[in-house]
Design an enzyme around this catalytic site. Structure first.
Site, short mmCIF file in Angstrom:
data_model
loop_
_atom_site.label_atom_id
_atom_site.label_comp_id
_atom_site.label_asym_id
_atom_site.label_seq_id
_atom_site.Cartn_x
_atom_site.Cartn_y
_atom_site.Cartn_z
N ALA A 125 -66.55 -53.27 65.98
CA ALA A 125 -67.53 -52.54 65.17
C ALA A 125 -67.79 -53.25 63.84
O ALA A 125 -68.90 -53.17 63.29
CB ALA A 125 -67.07 -51.11 64.94
N THR A 126 -66.81 -53.96 63.32
CA THR A 126 -67.03 -54.69 62.06
C THR A 126 -68.17 -55.69 62.24
O THR A 126 -69.09 -55.76 61.43
CB THR A 126 -65.74 -55.43 61.64
OG1 THR A 126 -64.71 -54.46 61.45
CG2 THR A 126 -65.94 -56.22 60.37
N HIS A 255 -61.27 -50.64 70.75
CA HIS A 255 -59.87 -50.23 70.62
C HIS A 255 -59.67 -48.82 70.07
O HIS A 255 -58.55 -48.37 69.88
CB HIS A 255 -59.08 -51.25 69.79
CG HIS A 255 -59.42 -51.30 68.33
ND1 HIS A 255 -58.59 -50.79 67.37
CD2 HIS A 255 -60.49 -51.80 67.67
CE1 HIS A 255 -59.13 -51.00 66.18
NE2 HIS A 255 -60.28 -51.61 66.34
N THR A 293 -68.67 -67.62 74.05
CA THR A 293 -68.33 -67.16 75.40
C THR A 293 -67.95 -65.69 75.38
O THR A 293 -67.10 -65.28 74.58
CB THR A 293 -67.15 -68.00 75.95
OG1 THR A 293 -67.53 -69.36 75.90
CG2 THR A 293 -66.79 -67.59 77.37
N CYS A 379 -51.65 -45.79 47.92
CA CYS A 379 -50.33 -46.01 47.33
C CYS A 379 -49.70 -47.31 47.80
O CYS A 379 -49.03 -47.98 47.05
CB CYS A 379 -49.38 -44.90 47.76
SG CYS A 379 -49.43 -43.52 46.68
#
Ligand SMILES: Cc1ncc(COP(=O)(O)O)c(C=O)c1O
Ligand code: FES
Length: 455
Positions: A125-126, A255, A293, A379
């Site tokens: 998706a990136t 994924h 490919t 954090c």
């Protein structure tokens, strides 16, 4: 007779040698695998300086999901005997690989109501988001200089937009309400004659809220502006119909739907046709939009995952909704001051993002090492900033710091949910026992009205 015997001997010989060859390969591969990064003994596992008593239970399916064994089954032949390059035109290896890629294309298309010709395979998706945002704006750059998106998009959408800004394009980042949903009137008002793209995600990865994609699609149609949606967290989770949503481009990932990592797809509308500038130059595969490919086994895996999702989405949704209810009720029965981040009505049930009042975020996460979850605070990164998504919703900084995203998926069990409830409740209670703030709240003091001394 003799020739038959010879053939059978030969087969045995071959079988033996392949076996030996495989053994050899395996031991070479094993030797190449580095020592495990963690230390494991009878008392538990130590990794990255953290000691845990065993493998944590996994409630982080928004980050990634395990591969469904049925998906892996479909993929394996394309690593072993049918390993051909799908672009080889001169032999069976190429043809069978190409045919598998085309089957997978049809499986992906079918899950979103598209034509197979409108699917381009990418690495995830990136990449699809990058092609959609930069690709469209670069292609139409002479007439279109403005993009509309939201403040709560995935980093790869926001970063692609920042890149465009550096090139001189204008970007409007629409705010969201306290429920995480955009205001359609604000979208309407933001559209300009030179708006080249509206990009709004379907399901938010951090808080699980579902944007009104169908209504956004209608507005885009009215103004004749292409609509892109990042549907990485929506695919296989909520029904998708590219016609109903009126999308021009859609980003998908393998994924997140029990498929392999490193593969995704881009839906690109044919009528009316939308054009993009390729981000990768090369052999012209995938209609020149994505050279390189095509990775047959990964693509086959994504196709199989989509086919399973189509068959099982309704069943999964029911189970997951019931587990979400069990988790939320289980926690709320024992704890007060638990807030759901984002709309409860307009959310995908598999994502439950909760904040816990009167505890310190970092201690909560450290104490929850037996549950693999994500936090809404950064954090663990260098910035110490709470999540930009929660900030866009207007969540108080202290509540943003104590937010936890519980991700429930196809393989999550009731027993795991019960254990997560137990561990979370115990940890929050333990921290609250040490909290003077919580002590005051229990005594009925309204801490919001206290005038703290300024230093
Ligand atoms: C909403 C959203 N968009 C994009 C991505 C990136 O997907 P990929 O890992 O396939 O590049 C993710 C996954 O983290 C996501 O949740
Ligand atoms: S809880 Fe420590 S910085 Fe967020």
């Amino acid at each position: 007779m003799t020739s038959k015997l010879f053939a059978s001997n030969l087969r045995q010989q071959l079988a033996k040698s392949t076996h030996l060859f495989r053994r050899q390969l395996l031991s070479t591969a094993a030797a190449a695998v580095p020592e495990p990064q963690h230390h494991e003994d009878s008392t538990g596992i130590t990794m990255k300086g953290v000691k845990i008593s065993g493998r944590p239970l996994y409630l982080d399916v928004q980050a990634t999901s395990p591969v469904d064994p049925r998906v892996l089954d479909a993929m394996l032949p394309y690593y072993l005997s049918r390993f051909g390059n799908p672009h080889s035109r001169t032999h069976l290896y190429g043809w069978e690989s190409d045919s598998a890629v085309e089957d997978a294309r049809a499986q992906v298309a079918s899950l979103i109501g598209a034509s197979p010709k409108e699917i381009v395979f990418t690495s995830g998706a990136t990449e699809s988001n990058n092609i959609s945002i930069k690709g469209v704006m670069h292609f139409y750059k002479d007439k279109k200089r403005h993009v509309i998106t939201t403040q709560t998009e995935h980093k790869c959408v926001l970063d692609s937009c920042r890149h465009l800004q550096q090139e001189g394009f204008d970007v409007t980042y629409l705010p969201v309400g306290t429920d995480g949903i955009i205001d359609l009137e604000k979208l309407r008002a933001a559209i300009r004659p030179d708006t080249g793209l509206v990009s709004v995600m379907a399901v938010n990865n951090e808080i699980g809220v579902v944007q009104p994609v169908e209504e956004i699609g209608k507005i885009c149609k009215e103004f004749n502006v292409p609509f892109h949606t990042d549907a990485a967290q929506a695919l296989g989770k909520i029904p998708i119909d590219v016609e109903k949503w009126n999308v021009s481009l859609m980003s998908l990932s393998g994924h997140k739907i029990y498929g392999p990592k490193g593969v995704g797809a881009l839906y690109l509308r044919r009528r009316p046709r939308i054009r993009v500038e390729p981000q990768m130059n090369g052999g012209g595969q995938e209609r020149g939009i994505r050279s390189g490919t095509v990775p047959t086994p990964l693509v086959v895996g994504m196709g199989a995952a989509c086919e399973l999702a189509k068959k099982e989405m309704e069943y999964d949704e029911k189970r997951i909704s019931a587990l979400q209810e069990r988790l939320l009720n289980g926690i709320r029965e024992k704890l007060d001051g638990v807030v759901v981040n984002g709309s409860m009505e307009r959310r995908y049930a598999g994502n439950l993002n909760l904040s816990f009042a009167y505890v310190e975020g970092e201690s909560l996460l450290m104490g929850l090492k037996e549950v693999a979850v994500s936090s809404g605070s950064a954090c663990t990164s260098a910035s110490l900033e709470p999540s930009y998504v929660l900030r866009a919703l207007g969540v108080d900084e202290d509540m943003a710091h104590t937010s936890i995203r519980f991700g429930i998926g196809r393989f999550t069990t009731e027993a795991e949910i019960d254990r997560a409830i137990d561990l979370t409740v115990r940890q929050v209670e333990k921290l609250r026992e040490m909290s003077p703030l919580y002590e005051m709240v229990k005594e009925g003091i309204n801490i919001k009205e206290i005038q703290w001394a300024q230093h």
